[in-house]
Design an enzyme around this catalytic site. Structure first.
Site, PDB file in Angstrom:
ATOM      1  N   CYS A   1      48.235  31.263  91.081  1.00 56.50           N
ATOM      2  CA  CYS A   1      48.286  30.938  92.483  1.00 56.50           C
ATOM      3  C   CYS A   1      47.966  32.240  93.194  1.00 56.50           C
ATOM      4  O   CYS A   1      48.077  33.307  92.610  1.00 56.50           O
ATOM      5  CB  CYS A   1      49.683  30.487  92.899  1.00 56.50           C
ATOM      6  SG  CYS A   1      50.261  28.991  92.077  1.00 56.50           S
TER       7      CYS A   1
ATOM      8  N   HIS B   1      22.513  23.565  59.216  1.00 54.83           N
ATOM      9  CA  HIS B   1      23.783  23.283  58.539  1.00 54.83           C
ATOM     10  C   HIS B   1      24.570  22.205  59.294  1.00 54.83           C
ATOM     11  O   HIS B   1      25.761  22.040  59.062  1.00 54.83           O
ATOM     12  CB  HIS B   1      24.596  24.570  58.396  1.00 54.83           C
ATOM     13  CG  HIS B   1      23.873  25.627  57.611  1.00 54.83           C
ATOM     14  ND1 HIS B   1      23.715  25.559  56.254  1.00 54.83           N
ATOM     15  CD2 HIS B   1      23.206  26.738  58.011  1.00 54.83           C
ATOM     16  CE1 HIS B   1      23.008  26.600  55.842  1.00 54.83           C
ATOM     17  NE2 HIS B   1      22.680  27.329  56.890  1.00 54.83           N
TER      18      HIS B   1
ATOM     19  N   GLU C   1      31.050  24.706  82.664  1.00 47.86           N
ATOM     20  CA  GLU C   1      32.092  24.888  83.669  1.00 47.86           C
ATOM     21  C   GLU C   1      31.660  24.556  85.080  1.00 47.86           C
ATOM     22  O   GLU C   1      32.475  24.111  85.869  1.00 47.86           O
ATOM     23  CB  GLU C   1      32.734  26.280  83.583  1.00 47.86           C
ATOM     24  CG  GLU C   1      31.849  27.445  83.884  1.00 47.86           C
ATOM     25  CD  GLU C   1      32.617  28.767  83.765  1.00 47.86           C
ATOM     26  OE1 GLU C   1      31.984  29.773  83.467  1.00 47.86           O
ATOM     27  OE2 GLU C   1      33.834  28.803  83.995  1.00 47.86           O
TER      28      GLU C   1
ATOM     29  N   TRP D   1      47.719  26.417  92.475  1.00 45.65           N
ATOM     30  CA  TRP D   1      47.128  25.706  91.324  1.00 45.65           C
ATOM     31  C   TRP D   1      48.307  24.994  90.686  1.00 45.65           C
ATOM     32  O   TRP D   1      49.187  25.632  90.113  1.00 45.65           O
ATOM     33  CB  TRP D   1      46.483  26.711  90.376  1.00 45.65           C
ATOM     34  CG  TRP D   1      45.667  26.109  89.292  1.00 45.65           C
ATOM     35  CD1 TRP D   1      44.362  25.728  89.362  1.00 45.65           C
ATOM     36  CD2 TRP D   1      46.084  25.854  87.944  1.00 45.65           C
ATOM     37  NE1 TRP D   1      43.962  25.244  88.145  1.00 45.65           N
ATOM     38  CE2 TRP D   1      44.988  25.313  87.257  1.00 45.65           C
ATOM     39  CE3 TRP D   1      47.285  26.027  87.249  1.00 45.65           C
ATOM     40  CZ2 TRP D   1      45.044  24.946  85.919  1.00 45.65           C
ATOM     41  CZ3 TRP D   1      47.337  25.655  85.918  1.00 45.65           C
ATOM     42  CH2 TRP D   1      46.218  25.124  85.267  1.00 45.65           C
TER      43      TRP D   1
ATOM     44  N   LYS E   1      28.570  28.550  80.868  1.00 44.98           N
ATOM     45  CA  LYS E   1      28.254  28.523  82.304  1.00 44.98           C
ATOM     46  C   LYS E   1      27.915  27.092  82.734  1.00 44.98           C
ATOM     47  O   LYS E   1      28.374  26.614  83.762  1.00 44.98           O
ATOM     48  CB  LYS E   1      27.065  29.431  82.642  1.00 44.98           C
ATOM     49  CG  LYS E   1      27.304  30.906  82.639  1.00 44.98           C
ATOM     50  CD  LYS E   1      28.117  31.450  83.795  1.00 44.98           C
ATOM     51  CE  LYS E   1      29.590  31.446  83.515  1.00 44.98           C
ATOM     52  NZ  LYS E   1      30.167  32.480  82.755  1.00 44.98           N
TER      53      LYS E   1
ATOM     54  N   ARG F   1      42.074  31.885  92.803  1.00 43.19           N
ATOM     55  CA  ARG F   1      43.219  31.803  91.892  1.00 43.19           C
ATOM     56  C   ARG F   1      43.809  30.391  91.831  1.00 43.19           C
ATOM     57  O   ARG F   1      44.647  30.102  90.982  1.00 43.19           O
ATOM     58  CB  ARG F   1      44.308  32.785  92.332  1.00 43.19           C
ATOM     59  CG  ARG F   1      43.878  34.224  92.251  1.00 43.19           C
ATOM     60  CD  ARG F   1      44.993  35.133  92.689  1.00 43.19           C
ATOM     61  NE  ARG F   1      46.173  34.980  91.862  1.00 43.19           N
ATOM     62  CZ  ARG F   1      46.378  35.621  90.723  1.00 43.19           C
ATOM     63  NH1 ARG F   1      45.480  36.466  90.282  1.00 43.19           N
ATOM     64  NH2 ARG F   1      47.474  35.437  90.041  1.00 43.19           N
TER      65      ARG F   1
ATOM     66  N   GLU G   1      27.380  31.870  75.955  1.00 46.17           N
ATOM     67  CA  GLU G   1      27.643  32.090  77.383  1.00 46.17           C
ATOM     68  C   GLU G   1      26.820  31.129  78.247  1.00 46.17           C
ATOM     69  O   GLU G   1      27.311  30.591  79.236  1.00 46.17           O
ATOM     70  CB  GLU G   1      27.356  33.560  77.734  1.00 46.17           C
ATOM     71  CG  GLU G   1      27.401  33.919  79.212  1.00 46.17           C
ATOM     72  CD  GLU G   1      28.754  33.728  79.875  1.00 46.17           C
ATOM     73  OE1 GLU G   1      29.718  33.301  79.204  1.00 46.17           O
ATOM     74  OE2 GLU G   1      28.841  33.977  81.088  1.00 46.17           O
TER      75      GLU G   1
ATOM     76  N   ASN H   1      54.435  32.359  92.552  1.00 49.58           N
ATOM     77  CA  ASN H   1      53.389  32.234  91.538  1.00 49.58           C
ATOM     78  C   ASN H   1      54.075  32.390  90.193  1.00 49.58           C
ATOM     79  O   ASN H   1      54.656  33.441  89.933  1.00 49.58           O
ATOM     80  CB  ASN H   1      52.345  33.343  91.745  1.00 49.58           C
ATOM     81  CG  ASN H   1      51.307  33.375  90.646  1.00 49.58           C
ATOM     82  OD1 ASN H   1      51.050  32.361  90.000  1.00 49.58           O
ATOM     83  ND2 ASN H   1      50.704  34.521  90.440  1.00 49.58           N
ATOM     84  N   GLY H   2      54.059  31.357  89.366  1.00 47.12           N
ATOM     85  CA  GLY H   2      54.710  31.464  88.069  1.00 47.12           C
ATOM     86  C   GLY H   2      55.369  30.162  87.680  1.00 47.12           C
ATOM     87  O   GLY H   2      55.153  29.123  88.318  1.00 47.12           O
TER      88      GLY H   2
ATOM     89  N   LYS I   1      40.254  31.080  88.613  1.00 49.79           N
ATOM     90  CA  LYS I   1      39.592  32.276  88.096  1.00 49.79           C
ATOM     91  C   LYS I   1      40.461  33.071  87.131  1.00 49.79           C
ATOM     92  O   LYS I   1      40.008  33.519  86.101  1.00 49.79           O
ATOM     93  CB  LYS I   1      39.135  33.162  89.242  1.00 49.79           C
ATOM     94  CG  LYS I   1      38.375  34.368  88.736  1.00 49.79           C
ATOM     95  CD  LYS I   1      37.167  34.640  89.546  1.00 49.79           C
ATOM     96  CE  LYS I   1      36.304  35.694  88.936  1.00 49.79           C
ATOM     97  NZ  LYS I   1      35.370  35.164  87.947  1.00 49.79           N
TER      98      LYS I   1
HETATM   99  C1  F6R Z   1      33.934  31.801  82.524  1.00 45.60           C
HETATM  100  C2  F6R Z   1      35.090  32.589  82.868  1.00 45.60           C
HETATM  101  C3  F6R Z   1      36.223  32.623  81.913  1.00 45.60           C
HETATM  102  C4  F6R Z   1      36.817  34.033  81.858  1.00 45.60           C
HETATM  103  C5  F6R Z   1      38.077  34.054  80.997  1.00 45.60           C
HETATM  104  C6  F6R Z   1      38.680  35.438  80.916  1.00 45.60           C
HETATM  105  O1  F6R Z   1      32.947  31.897  83.489  1.00 45.60           O
HETATM  106  O2  F6R Z   1      35.132  33.189  83.891  1.00 45.60           O
HETATM  107  O3  F6R Z   1      35.860  32.182  80.636  1.00 45.60           O
HETATM  108  O4  F6R Z   1      35.859  34.906  81.339  1.00 45.60           O
HETATM  109  O5  F6R Z   1      39.005  33.172  81.537  1.00 45.60           O
HETATM  110  O6  F6R Z   1      38.989  35.917  82.189  1.00 45.60           O
HETATM  111  P1  F6R Z   1      39.272  37.453  82.437  1.00 45.60           P
HETATM  112  O7  F6R Z   1      38.007  38.181  82.175  1.00 45.60           O
HETATM  113  O8  F6R Z   1      39.720  37.554  83.853  1.00 45.60           O
HETATM  114  O9  F6R Z   1      40.344  37.852  81.456  1.00 45.60           O
END
Ligand code: F6R
Length: 635
Positions: free
Chosen positions: A21, A527, A511, A95, A508, A46, A504, A121-122, A630
């Protein structure tokens, strides 16, 4: 390492859960509503399923408004009927964990006859027992949240003590779990009290005003002077003073730091989305991460000064991270093994500590985290500390918890990353790992001066080459994304350092566009995964340069032929001039020539643009994809 920045012993704690949050607090002389809303806008990454603020107005009354939905819903409500303004307040963007995203469950929660407001937050793990105790005493609750229990307890304690800081001390000592709590009480205007356990909190120091935030983004437009708050500490801020104590009430000295982020970089500045802006900022993110770390053609990372013996003594490196950061780690493995000649394992942080890894005093555990708050990664670092390893974090957020728990930190200087999908932080993480590999290789004597100088020249050329990919391929790839808006599945293939980039590219797309996507090591194709190929199946193939390994290149070209023969629609990412791919590719995306270990920083860019374009064509919010936040601070 000489750069011993761990501010407290790594403590063994109960397993905790913490949702993500955003939290902001303000005391000063300016109207607090604007400051709180601006802070929440920057913390919305967040969590964004509800938001609220509480303000003590100039008449000394507490006003509160909260709304389910994105911050816009709260803004609209305040625009319709503003709260009376004042100069003390708290704000929250949520969140959901306990209780769905409704107005009632949104924060702040009120207590003490609505004279006290609290945000959290928690997760308070013993909330059920505390709630039962309070209900038995006659307290009624308006929400399903664990937070309201903390608010009610604080109300009781305030009535008993008449002092918010003292009441806080009594309450936090009864709570189990993870929490950052902020509260205001109308009987103590000009004061915000906060506490932190296993959940982030930083202080912003202004002139005649002070701030609290989940991270510095909450207040960076007002001040760059900040204080880090340690675990199990209580903070009180007034317009002129900041006091920090432990949970027993002993005064502690918080660690000051300066925020280097440019406040303007956390604004959208005319871009359609933060993600678009952050993709465009990648040349700068790489350049800023290199800056100050190259001297006379050699990499010298100043933060690692004094740690040469450590680098000479290590016999193993484990890089631990989650998601995108773990793919950066996979690229880092190639670099560290090549230059530093030390075995490297990459471990997903959430898997790492649930087995019995072989770790000793000669193991270096490198963690990678954009936010510095990812709970899985934090717990992996704590675990490594407990097992006697040396810990180094690669992090993008100053004052965050993971660097504080590590022996040393190498910051990536990507600037604030607001879009949930990581882009510029990823390229900055790879850059930091390349720097680390060259630094360690120099110290260990395993990379020659000539090879190091060549690698440094490659590194320094990267920002301009990324800019070339952006300018040359943006329109083409955006068009591809638009055409493929109805596609239901996309596959990505790569080998060597192209493999993590394939992963990656798939992440992308998953998500932000919500379509099925998978990345494979191209050699793995026959395989099993080749069974997925049917006519029309789009497949991105990352083709390694034939200049580095003709063999590897030939193998990938033959993989392309195999899938093409089964009807795949092949989109190739290949270096300028590679003509071998032309007969088999439906589309060719070009990247400039670069050394093998540097290609990932170029090849990932079209994949980011593709995901963004496809999601945009589907009408989706690329910055705030569903179900995600995030900072994943939940285990
Ligand atoms: C994908 C993404 C996540 C973060 C992962 C780690 O686009 O952003 O997969 O890379 O949650 O987050 P951090 O780097 O903040 O530890």
């Amino acid at each position: 390492m000489s750069t011993h920045i761990r501010s407290e012993p790594a403590q063994k704690r109960a397993r905790t859960l913490e949702p993500m949050c955003g939290i902001v607090g303000y005391v000063g002389s300016r109207p607090s509503q604007d400051i709180l809303l601006a802070g929440l806008a920057r913390l919305e990454y967040r969590g964004y399923d509800s938001a609220g603020i509480a303000v003590i107005d100039d008449a000394g009354s507490l006003g509160m408004r909260k709304k389910a939905g994105k911050l816009r819903a709260l803004r609209d409500s305040l625009a319709d009927a503003a709260l009376a303004d004042g100069h003390t307040g708290i704000g929250h963007t949520r969140w959901a964990t306990h209780g769905g995203p409704t107005d009632a469950n949104a924060h702040p929660h009120l207590a003490d006859d609505d004279r006290l407001a609290l945000i959290h937050n928690g997760i308070i793990e013993n909330f059920a027992a505390l709630r039962a105790e309070l209900e038995a005493e006659g307290t009624t609750f308006r929400s399903e949240t664990d937070t309201e229990v903390a608010a009610a307890l604080l109300g009781h304690e305030f009535r008993r003590t008449g002092n918010l800081a003292e009441a806080f001390r009594a309450v936090v000592n009864r709570l189990e779990g993870a929490f950052t709590l902020l509260a205001v009480h109308q009987d103590e205007p000009g004061l915000v009290v906060a506490a932190r356990r296993n959940s982030p909190l930083v202080i912003g120091l202004g002139e005649g005003e002070n701030f609290l935030g989940s991270d510095v983004a909450a207040f960076v437009e007002h001040t760059r002077h900040a204080l880090a708050v340690g675990e199990d500490e209580i903070v009180t801020i007034t317009p002129s003073a900041v006091t920090v104590t432990d949970f027993a009430g002993n005064v502690v000295e918080p660690v000051p730091f300066e925020v280097s982020w440019d406040p303007a970089s956390a604004e959208k500045g005319g871009w359609p989305s933060f993600m678009a802006k952050e993709v465009a900022e990648q040349p700068e993110a790489v350049a800023n991460t290199i800056r100050g770390r190259v001297h006379d053609g050699a990499v010298v990372i100043p933060e690692l000064e004094g740690s040469d013996d450590l680098f000479r003594g290590i016999d193993r490196v484990i890089i631990t991270a989650c998601g995108t950061a773990s793919y950066a780690a996979m690229v880092g493995k190639y670099a560290l093994e090549q230059w530093a000649r030390v075995p490297v394992d990459v471990e997903l942080a959430h898997e790492f500590r649930y087995r019995d890894p072989v770790i000793g005093a000669n193991t270096l555990v490198v963690s990678i985290s954009q936010s510095g708050e990812t709970m899985d990664t934090l717990m992996a670092v704590k675990y490594a500390n407990e097992r006697g390893a040396r810990t180094l974090s690669i992090c993008n957020t100053q004052g965050a918890t993971i660097p504080r728990e590590s022996d040393a930190v190498v910051y990536t200087h990507a600037g604030p990353e607001v879009a949930v999908a990581s882009t510029k932080a990823f390229v900055a993480q790879i850059t930091a790992l390349l720097l680390l590999g060259l630094h360690a290789g120099r110290v260990r004597g395993s990379v020659s001066a000539a090879d190091a100088a060549e690698a440094v020249a490659e590194l320094e050329a990267l920002p301009a080459k990324i800019a070339t990919v952006l300018s040359e391929e943006q329109a083409h790839v955006t068009q591809l994304g638009g055409w493929m808006a109805d596609t239901r599945s996309v596959l990505f293939l790569g080998r060597h350092v192209g493999y993590p980039i394939a992963l990656e590219g798939a992440l992308k797309l998953k998500e932000i566009s919500y379509i099925h996507a998978e990345g494979f090591a191209a050699g793995e194709l026959k395989h099993g995964p080749i069974a997925l190929i049917e006519p029309g199946q789009p497949v991105f193939v990352l083709v390694p340069s034939p200049r580095h390994s003709a063999l590897l290149h030939a193998k990938v070209v033959s993989n392309i032929q195999e899938i093409r023969a089964r009807g795949a629609r092949v989109i190739v990412v290949a270096e300028e001039g590679d003509a071998a791919v032309l007969p088999f590719a439906d589309e060719v995306i070009r990247i400039p020539l670069a050394g093998a270990l540097f290609e990932p920083l170029l090849a990932v860019v079209p994949l980011q643009i593709f995901a963004m374009a496809l999601a945009t064509a589907k009408g989706l919010d690329v910055d705030q994809p569903r179900n995600l936040a995030k900072s994943v601070t939940v285990e």
